[in-house]
Design a protein around this motif. Sequence first.
Motif, mmCIF file in Angstrom:
data_model
loop_
_atom_site.group_PDB
_atom_site.id
_atom_site.type_symbol
_atom_site.label_atom_id
_atom_site.label_comp_id
_atom_site.label_asym_id
_atom_site.label_seq_id
_atom_site.Cartn_x
_atom_site.Cartn_y
_atom_site.Cartn_z
ATOM 1 N N VAL A 33 21.504 39.528 -21.278
ATOM 2 C CA VAL A 33 20.841 38.223 -21.128
ATOM 3 C C VAL A 33 20.228 37.796 -22.461
ATOM 4 O O VAL A 33 20.343 36.642 -22.861
ATOM 5 C CB VAL A 33 19.766 38.265 -20.023
ATOM 6 N N GLU A 34 19.608 38.742 -23.157
ATOM 7 C CA GLU A 34 18.980 38.441 -24.448
ATOM 8 C C GLU A 34 19.992 37.901 -25.452
ATOM 9 O O GLU A 34 19.721 36.937 -26.174
ATOM 10 C CB GLU A 34 18.317 39.709 -25.006
ATOM 11 N N PRO B 134 22.673 34.560 -23.137
ATOM 12 C CA PRO B 134 22.030 33.989 -21.942
ATOM 13 C C PRO B 134 22.928 33.042 -21.151
ATOM 14 O O PRO B 134 22.762 32.901 -19.937
ATOM 15 C CB PRO B 134 20.806 33.260 -22.507
ATOM 16 N N GLU B 135 23.890 32.417 -21.815
ATOM 17 C CA GLU B 135 24.784 31.493 -21.112
ATOM 18 C C GLU B 135 25.772 32.214 -20.194
ATOM 19 O O GLU B 135 26.364 31.605 -19.311
ATOM 20 C CB GLU B 135 25.538 30.604 -22.108
ATOM 21 N N HIS C 61 24.923 35.189 -18.434
ATOM 22 C CA HIS C 61 24.279 36.107 -17.495
ATOM 23 C C HIS C 61 23.083 35.468 -16.804
ATOM 24 O O HIS C 61 22.321 34.742 -17.428
ATOM 25 C CB HIS C 61 23.835 37.379 -18.233
ATOM 26 N N PRO D 231 19.478 35.588 -15.513
ATOM 27 C CA PRO D 231 18.301 36.402 -15.850
ATOM 28 C C PRO D 231 17.593 36.938 -14.599
ATOM 29 O O PRO D 231 17.636 36.324 -13.538
ATOM 30 C CB PRO D 231 17.405 35.426 -16.611
#
Length: 163
Positions: A26-27, A30-31, A33, A35
Amino acid sequence: MKIEPIGPERATLLVPLLQDLHALHVEHQPERHTPDPADADLCAWLQEWLEKPEICALAAISPQDAVMGYLIYGMEDRPALPVRPAERRATVHHIAVTPALRQIGVGKALMTRMKQDALEKGADVIGVTYAPFNAASAALMRHFGLEPVLTMAEWRKDRETKS
């Protein structure tokens, strides 16, 4: 440490490490996964996944019976095509090690056991995908002779609409 199979009934043991692995993804992407998935959702998903006969999970267990790391892989028979021969493929889907226990051989122990098991199950190919930001996974895979053979690229509708 001992390496042992983990079935769906013990999936809950893997959730903390899966949360850590997922947070890393995610870090960096982010697009791709979602969060902060709920532990219960992850556990249910893992249980369902691990019930499939072609999916295998291994855990590194400490002398105190704590999970030090885990690896999930799948076995697949791929028929011959005009462009490639038939193969029995083992694909590593996840590998995660407790952050405080990295660099002491847990990942190598999991990969060694997975390779032994996969070869016993008739694998003639072992494959893996890993994200470009994950240098630790890339190094571990290279240690076991897994070298990149192709690059996958993506376009995501979400990215274009945010611009």
